[in-house]
Design an enzyme around this catalytic site. Structure first.
Site, mmCIF file in Angstrom:
data_model
loop_
_atom_site.group_PDB
_atom_site.id
_atom_site.type_symbol
_atom_site.label_atom_id
_atom_site.label_comp_id
_atom_site.label_asym_id
_atom_site.label_seq_id
_atom_site.Cartn_x
_atom_site.Cartn_y
_atom_site.Cartn_z
ATOM 1 N N SER A 52 0.817 -1.214 0.000
ATOM 2 C CA SER A 52 0.000 0.000 0.000
ATOM 3 C C SER A 52 0.851 1.265 0.000
ATOM 4 C CB SER A 52 -0.940 0.008 1.210
ATOM 5 O OG SER A 52 -1.929 -0.991 1.084
ATOM 6 N N GLY B 17 -4.637 -1.958 -0.610
ATOM 7 C CA GLY B 17 -3.871 -1.595 -1.795
ATOM 8 C C GLY B 17 -3.596 -0.102 -1.813
ATOM 9 N N GLY C 238 -3.134 3.938 -3.396
ATOM 10 C CA GLY C 238 -3.702 4.923 -4.305
ATOM 11 C C GLY C 238 -5.177 5.244 -4.116
ATOM 12 N N CYS D 188 -9.445 -1.846 3.996
ATOM 13 C CA CYS D 188 -8.706 -0.666 3.531
ATOM 14 C C CYS D 188 -9.170 -0.215 2.140
ATOM 15 C CB CYS D 188 -7.207 -0.940 3.583
ATOM 16 S SG CYS D 188 -6.216 0.568 3.614
ATOM 17 N N LEU D 189 -8.375 -0.409 1.091
ATOM 18 C CA LEU D 189 -8.821 -0.025 -0.249
ATOM 19 C C LEU D 189 -10.084 -0.791 -0.622
ATOM 20 C CD1 LEU D 189 -8.189 1.642 -2.834
ATOM 21 C CD2 LEU D 189 -6.995 -0.364 -3.705
ATOM 22 N N GLN E 84 -13.011 1.118 0.637
ATOM 23 C CA GLN E 84 -13.327 2.295 -0.184
ATOM 24 C C GLN E 84 -14.005 1.896 -1.497
ATOM 25 O OE1 GLN E 84 -9.468 4.149 -0.567
ATOM 26 N NE2 GLN E 84 -9.164 4.119 1.641
ATOM 27 N N GLY F 92 -4.515 6.883 2.364
ATOM 28 C CA GLY F 92 -4.544 8.317 2.087
ATOM 29 C C GLY F 92 -5.906 8.817 1.667
ATOM 30 N N HIS G 20 -6.678 -2.151 9.523
ATOM 31 C CA HIS G 20 -6.099 -3.465 9.201
ATOM 32 C C HIS G 20 -6.291 -4.451 10.357
ATOM 33 C CE1 HIS G 20 -3.974 -2.749 5.366
ATOM 34 N NE2 HIS G 20 -4.002 -1.491 5.776
ATOM 35 N N GLU H 12 -5.565 -7.513 10.415
ATOM 36 C CA GLU H 12 -4.427 -8.438 10.496
ATOM 37 C C GLU H 12 -3.232 -7.790 11.187
ATOM 38 O OE1 GLU H 12 -3.256 -5.815 7.222
ATOM 39 O OE2 GLU H 12 -5.153 -6.663 7.907
#
Length: 366
Positions: free
Chosen positions: A46, A222, A224, A249-250, A253, A293, A334, A336
């Site tokens: 990431s 991941g 971006g 996470c990604l 989103q 981000g 996260h 994990e």
């Protein structure tokens, strides 16, 4: 010791000592507040395209070992520290941080005021930065012009995702793990629970996933902007409601975008192992590992078929979502960990339970 310059796009610069690779590099300068876990952080996919500023003053004191990698080949652009330990002291240590950075061709800088740099990022937001060798003849104006002219990549997920499917065998639940830049620890957690995991590339279609007849689908972390991965948004729309889904996470989103919500870029992101997150239903607060981000716009969730399940106590941003009608939930943090606390590791058990309940429901209705 050779000198190195860290030059920011606003013209600010820091002169320090060179560590790691000798090459010149450009990336987005971010900071991580974790006190430990630098190996996991540097190897987290990431962080693609970013230079990591470690706010803890001493980095590298326990070296690099064979067990704590999150990926085989790190994709960070640079490492920025106040002090890089020259000697490591740990029974698992196999090489020093400096040796590791040289082996992986990652440049770094030490001996600069990372506190000042972190405060700048908090005030101004993330900035592009350039790391380069420094001598009395270095032309900073030329370097600055070059830095400002470079556009950072937007196809980051494509750079870190697996190119072909592969299997991590088990005898339990059959899980398809969509790889947007997955950390190795996520796969470890599924394997601990005896899952039979098929890891697939980020652009795998819903039809391809459904043809594998999984018990559940996991959307990985991941790098971006999630809006740069439109293929995944369509895929999620095709599988939710058919198969239990868990996103991290990604993946969180992308799930939000697939269901009509919006995302936005945070000023300086959440990166560290000490972020407090509140579960709204129970009031429980856990400390979590985070690295992102972008975030889900809380106002945009209204009017969708999703409900907010968790919030970040530092800034109130959305940290968890659940679908109102389907067996699907996601978290921004996260579970994990690695590095970080394992307070929320139970979410993997909930995923197993959700797959069990869905299977029992299908058998009852058959």
């Amino acid at each position: 010791m050779e000198k190195r310059i860290l030059l920011l796009e606003d013209g600010t610069y820091f002169i320090g000592e060179a560590i790691g690779s000798e090459k010149e590099t450009i990336g987005e300068v971010v900071f991580n507040t974790g006190m430990t876990g630098y190996q996991e952080t540097i190897t987290d996919p990431s962080y693609y395209g970013q230079m990591i500023t470690f706010t803890y003053p001493l980095v590298g004191n326990y070296g690099i070992n064979r067990d704590d990698f999150e990926s085989i080949q790190p994709v960070v652009k640079g490492v920025i520290v106040r002090e890089a330990a020259e000697f490591a002291s740990n029974w698992r240590e196999q090489m020093t941080l400096n040796e590791f950075l040289k082996e992986k061709d990652i440049p770094g800088i030490s001996g600069i005021d990372t506190r000042k740099l972190t405060k700048m990022i908090r005030k101004e937001g993330t900035l592009k930065g350039l790391l380069a060798p420094y001598t009395s003849e270095t032309d900073q104006e030329k370097l600055l012009h070059h830095l400002r002219s470079v556009r950072l990549k937007t196809d980051q997920v494509a750079e870190v995702s697996s190119s072909k499917p592969f299997i991590s065998p088990g005898e339990g639940k059959r899980v398809v793990l969509v790889d947007f830049g997955v950390k190795g620890s996520i796969l470890k957690e599924l394997n601990k629970r005896n899952c039979h995991v098929t890891v697939v590339p980020y652009n795998t279609s819903a039809a391809e996933i459904l043809s594998m007849h999984p018990d559940g689908v996991m959307l990985s972390n991941g790098p971006g902007d999630p809006k740069d991965v439109p293929e995944a948004i369509e895929m999620i729309r095709g599988i939710q409601g058919v198969i239990p889904l868990f996103g991290i996470c990604l993946g969180h989103q992308l799930f939000a975008l697939a269901n009509g919500a919006d995302t936005f870029k945070l000023k300086f992101g959440h990166r560290g192992a000490n972020h407090p997150v509140k579960e709204l239903a129970s009031g429980r607060v856990d400390f979590t590992a985070q690295n992102h981000g972008y975030a889900v716009d809380a106002d945009s969730v209204s009017g969708t078929d999703m409900v907010v399940t968790h919030i970040e106590l530092n800034d109130g941003t959305v940290e968890g979502l659940a679908h109102a009608n389907y067996p699907a939930y996601t978290v921004q943090y996260h579970p994990e960990a690695n590095p970080g606390p394992d307070d929320v590791n139970y979410l993997f058990d909930q995923f197993i339970e959700m797959m069990d309940l869905e299977r029992e429901g299908r058998m009852t209705n058959a």
